[in-house]
Write a protein that holds these residues in place. Structure first.
Motif, PDB file in Angstrom:
ATOM      1  N   THR A 133       1.190  -8.457   1.363  1.00 31.95           N
ATOM      2  CA  THR A 133       2.222  -8.913   1.793  1.00 31.95           C
ATOM      3  C   THR A 133       2.441  -8.203   3.111  1.00 31.95           C
ATOM      4  O   THR A 133       1.898  -6.915   3.617  1.00 31.95           O
ATOM      5  CB  THR A 133       3.364  -8.555   1.046  1.00 31.95           C
ATOM      6  OG1 THR A 133       3.529  -7.265   0.550  1.00 31.95           O
ATOM      7  CG2 THR A 133       3.398  -9.547  -0.362  1.00 31.95           C
ATOM      8  N   GLU A 134       3.378  -8.563   3.948  1.00 32.21           N
ATOM      9  CA  GLU A 134       4.100  -7.713   5.321  1.00 32.21           C
ATOM     10  C   GLU A 134       4.375  -6.187   4.840  1.00 32.21           C
ATOM     11  O   GLU A 134       3.952  -5.322   5.520  1.00 32.21           O
ATOM     12  CB  GLU A 134       5.221  -8.431   5.786  1.00 32.21           C
ATOM     13  CG  GLU A 134       4.909  -9.768   6.220  1.00 32.21           C
ATOM     14  CD  GLU A 134       4.655  -9.753   8.047  1.00 32.21           C
ATOM     15  OE1 GLU A 134       5.478  -8.934   8.682  1.00 32.21           O
ATOM     16  OE2 GLU A 134       3.969 -10.224   8.389  1.00 32.21           O
ATOM     17  N   GLU A 135       5.340  -6.014   3.715  1.00 36.79           N
ATOM     18  CA  GLU A 135       5.527  -4.840   3.201  1.00 36.79           C
ATOM     19  C   GLU A 135       4.545  -3.889   2.845  1.00 36.79           C
ATOM     20  O   GLU A 135       4.561  -2.818   3.328  1.00 36.79           O
ATOM     21  CB  GLU A 135       6.646  -4.889   2.103  1.00 36.79           C
ATOM     22  CG  GLU A 135       7.892  -5.500   2.420  1.00 36.79           C
ATOM     23  CD  GLU A 135       8.476  -6.228   1.070  1.00 36.79           C
ATOM     24  OE1 GLU A 135       8.573  -5.707   0.255  1.00 36.79           O
ATOM     25  OE2 GLU A 135       8.554  -7.440   1.205  1.00 36.79           O
ATOM     26  N   ARG A 136       3.636  -4.457   2.135  1.00 37.11           N
ATOM     27  CA  ARG A 136       2.412  -3.575   1.840  1.00 37.11           C
ATOM     28  C   ARG A 136       1.650  -3.124   2.968  1.00 37.11           C
ATOM     29  O   ARG A 136       1.114  -1.984   3.215  1.00 37.11           O
ATOM     30  CB  ARG A 136       1.380  -4.609   0.815  1.00 37.11           C
ATOM     31  CG  ARG A 136       1.816  -4.610  -0.505  1.00 37.11           C
ATOM     32  CD  ARG A 136       1.052  -3.371  -1.337  1.00 37.11           C
ATOM     33  NE  ARG A 136       1.621  -3.657  -2.624  1.00 37.11           N
ATOM     34  CZ  ARG A 136       2.355  -2.681  -3.115  1.00 37.11           C
ATOM     35  NH1 ARG A 136       2.912  -1.581  -2.663  1.00 37.11           N
ATOM     36  NH2 ARG A 136       2.511  -2.969  -4.598  1.00 37.11           N
ATOM     37  N   LEU A 137       1.320  -4.219   3.974  1.00 38.69           N
ATOM     38  CA  LEU A 137       0.562  -3.774   5.353  1.00 38.69           C
ATOM     39  C   LEU A 137       1.365  -2.832   6.261  1.00 38.69           C
ATOM     40  O   LEU A 137       0.857  -1.827   6.483  1.00 38.69           O
ATOM     41  CB  LEU A 137       0.456  -4.875   6.123  1.00 38.69           C
ATOM     42  CG  LEU A 137      -0.554  -5.970   5.424  1.00 38.69           C
ATOM     43  CD1 LEU A 137      -1.052  -7.146   6.143  1.00 38.69           C
ATOM     44  CD2 LEU A 137      -1.943  -5.163   5.180  1.00 38.69           C
ATOM     45  N   ALA A 138       2.766  -2.810   6.004  1.00 39.41           N
ATOM     46  CA  ALA A 138       3.714  -1.734   6.742  1.00 39.41           C
ATOM     47  C   ALA A 138       3.458  -0.480   6.139  1.00 39.41           C
ATOM     48  O   ALA A 138       3.166   0.521   6.786  1.00 39.41           O
ATOM     49  CB  ALA A 138       4.920  -2.192   6.621  1.00 39.41           C
ATOM     50  N   GLU A 139       3.376  -0.444   4.711  1.00 36.85           N
ATOM     51  CA  GLU A 139       3.036   0.874   4.124  1.00 36.85           C
ATOM     52  C   GLU A 139       1.494   1.448   4.518  1.00 36.85           C
ATOM     53  O   GLU A 139       1.268   2.694   4.855  1.00 36.85           O
ATOM     54  CB  GLU A 139       3.137   0.496   2.803  1.00 36.85           C
ATOM     55  CG  GLU A 139       3.106   2.039   1.955  1.00 36.85           C
ATOM     56  CD  GLU A 139       3.996   2.114   0.402  1.00 36.85           C
ATOM     57  OE1 GLU A 139       5.017   2.393   0.242  1.00 36.85           O
ATOM     58  OE2 GLU A 139       2.958   1.362  -0.336  1.00 36.85           O
ATOM     59  N   VAL A 140       0.492   0.494   4.614  1.00 38.95           N
ATOM     60  CA  VAL A 140      -0.663   0.937   4.932  1.00 38.95           C
ATOM     61  C   VAL A 140      -0.620   1.543   6.310  1.00 38.95           C
ATOM     62  O   VAL A 140      -1.530   2.486   6.523  1.00 38.95           O
ATOM     63  CB  VAL A 140      -1.923  -0.286   4.709  1.00 38.95           C
ATOM     64  CG1 VAL A 140      -3.045   0.354   5.168  1.00 38.95           C
ATOM     65  CG2 VAL A 140      -2.014  -0.618   3.089  1.00 38.95           C
ATOM     66  N   HIS A 141       0.035   0.858   7.351  1.00 34.76           N
ATOM     67  CA  HIS A 141       0.241   1.316   8.550  1.00 34.76           C
ATOM     68  C   HIS A 141       0.512   2.691   8.586  1.00 34.76           C
ATOM     69  O   HIS A 141       0.122   3.721   9.309  1.00 34.76           O
ATOM     70  CB  HIS A 141       1.267   0.623   9.457  1.00 34.76           C
ATOM     71  CG  HIS A 141       0.382  -0.704  10.100  1.00 34.76           C
ATOM     72  ND1 HIS A 141      -0.450  -0.203  11.546  1.00 34.76           N
ATOM     73  CD2 HIS A 141       0.159  -1.868   9.756  1.00 34.76           C
ATOM     74  CE1 HIS A 141      -0.939  -1.496  11.664  1.00 34.76           C
ATOM     75  NE2 HIS A 141      -0.598  -2.452  10.858  1.00 34.76           N
ATOM     76  N   LYS A 142       1.686   3.099   7.724  1.00 31.60           N
ATOM     77  CA  LYS A 142       2.307   4.339   7.603  1.00 31.60           C
ATOM     78  C   LYS A 142       1.095   5.337   6.885  1.00 31.60           C
ATOM     79  O   LYS A 142       0.972   6.607   7.548  1.00 31.60           O
ATOM     80  CB  LYS A 142       3.650   4.387   6.587  1.00 31.60           C
ATOM     81  CG  LYS A 142       4.711   4.462   7.295  1.00 31.60           C
ATOM     82  CD  LYS A 142       5.761   4.494   6.537  1.00 31.60           C
ATOM     83  CE  LYS A 142       6.843   3.621   6.882  1.00 31.60           C
ATOM     84  NZ  LYS A 142       7.767   3.392   5.500  1.00 31.60           N
ATOM     85  N   ILE A 143       0.454   4.718   5.922  1.00 30.08           N
ATOM     86  CA  ILE A 143      -0.793   5.761   5.251  1.00 30.08           C
ATOM     87  C   ILE A 143      -1.664   6.124   6.461  1.00 30.08           C
ATOM     88  O   ILE A 143      -2.132   7.230   6.692  1.00 30.08           O
ATOM     89  CB  ILE A 143      -1.233   5.138   4.079  1.00 30.08           C
ATOM     90  CG1 ILE A 143      -0.344   4.876   3.006  1.00 30.08           C
ATOM     91  CG2 ILE A 143      -2.805   5.663   3.763  1.00 30.08           C
ATOM     92  CD1 ILE A 143      -0.883   4.201   1.942  1.00 30.08           C
ATOM     93  N   ALA A 144      -2.082   5.110   6.980  1.00 28.45           N
ATOM     94  CA  ALA A 144      -3.182   5.186   8.465  1.00 28.45           C
ATOM     95  C   ALA A 144      -2.618   6.222   9.301  1.00 28.45           C
ATOM     96  O   ALA A 144      -3.507   7.132  10.008  1.00 28.45           O
ATOM     97  CB  ALA A 144      -3.572   3.961   8.992  1.00 28.45           C
ATOM     98  N   GLU A 145      -1.353   6.097   9.649  1.00 26.99           N
ATOM     99  CA  GLU A 145      -0.750   7.063  10.671  1.00 26.99           C
ATOM    100  C   GLU A 145      -0.878   8.477  10.361  1.00 26.99           C
ATOM    101  O   GLU A 145      -0.941   9.325  11.084  1.00 26.99           O
ATOM    102  CB  GLU A 145       0.646   6.410  11.057  1.00 26.99           C
ATOM    103  CG  GLU A 145       0.639   6.355  12.524  1.00 26.99           C
ATOM    104  CD  GLU A 145       2.018   5.680  12.595  1.00 26.99           C
ATOM    105  OE1 GLU A 145       2.128   4.435  13.135  1.00 26.99           O
ATOM    106  OE2 GLU A 145       3.128   6.312  12.179  1.00 26.99           O
ATOM    107  N   THR A 146      -0.238   8.694   8.950  1.00 25.25           N
ATOM    108  CA  THR A 146       0.014   9.992   8.561  1.00 25.25           C
ATOM    109  C   THR A 146      -1.230  10.802   7.887  1.00 25.25           C
ATOM    110  O   THR A 146      -1.367  11.927   8.013  1.00 25.25           O
ATOM    111  CB  THR A 146       1.309   9.992   7.463  1.00 25.25           C
ATOM    112  OG1 THR A 146       0.905   9.126   6.515  1.00 25.25           O
ATOM    113  CG2 THR A 146       2.598   9.399   8.285  1.00 25.25           C
TER     114      THR A 146
END
Lengths: 90, 90
Positions: free
Chosen positions: B52-65
């Motif tokens: 979902t959008e939320e899950r992908l937003a979380e993956v973006h945060k994981i990728a960034e940090t």
């Protein structure tokens, strides 16, 4: 000029300590809902001219001999921007 | 369960000694016609439920940090089997 991408991942049956370390760090950083993480390598090859069949056959050889260890790793080749791709499981 | 792939590559302006080493080895092994090689990392994240959008937003945060160093690396996220993808250049 075309860009060919070679993705090299450990075979599923091979333990992946790097992926495990990332997976273990996620809850500590407050991220949930990730069941598993695998880490591999991505190579971007800029090739001269078009990505013809011959060129891709050569990239397959490069992937097999230089970029991956066929005993423990699988590789996948795809041309960036194209839909055709080749997966290789030894 | 869905598989989300995070590709992490050095920014184009950052020197890539690993890629250079591979590129230098090619002619020695008899392979020609490769203009440049860049090496990066590929992470495969198995996530719970749908991407979902939320899950992908979380993956973006994981990728960034966790998965990339935004000072020297860019990352790209895509859901395997899907066409939607997100590229991030800091």
């Amino acid at each position: 000029m075309a860009r060919v991408v070679v993705d090299v991942m450990l075979k599923p049956e091979i333990l992946d300590p790097q992926g495990k370390a990332v997976h273990g760090a996620l809850p500590r950083l407050g991220f949930g809902g990730i069941v598993d993480v695998r880490q591999g390598k991505r190579f971007e090859l800029e090739i001269e001219g078009e990505a013809t069949e011959e060129r891709l056959a050569e990239v397959h050889k490069i992937a097999e001999t230089l970029l991956s260890n066929p005993v423990i790793e699988d590789y996948a080749i795809h041309v960036e921007g194209a839909t055709a791709s080749g997966k290789h499981t030894a």
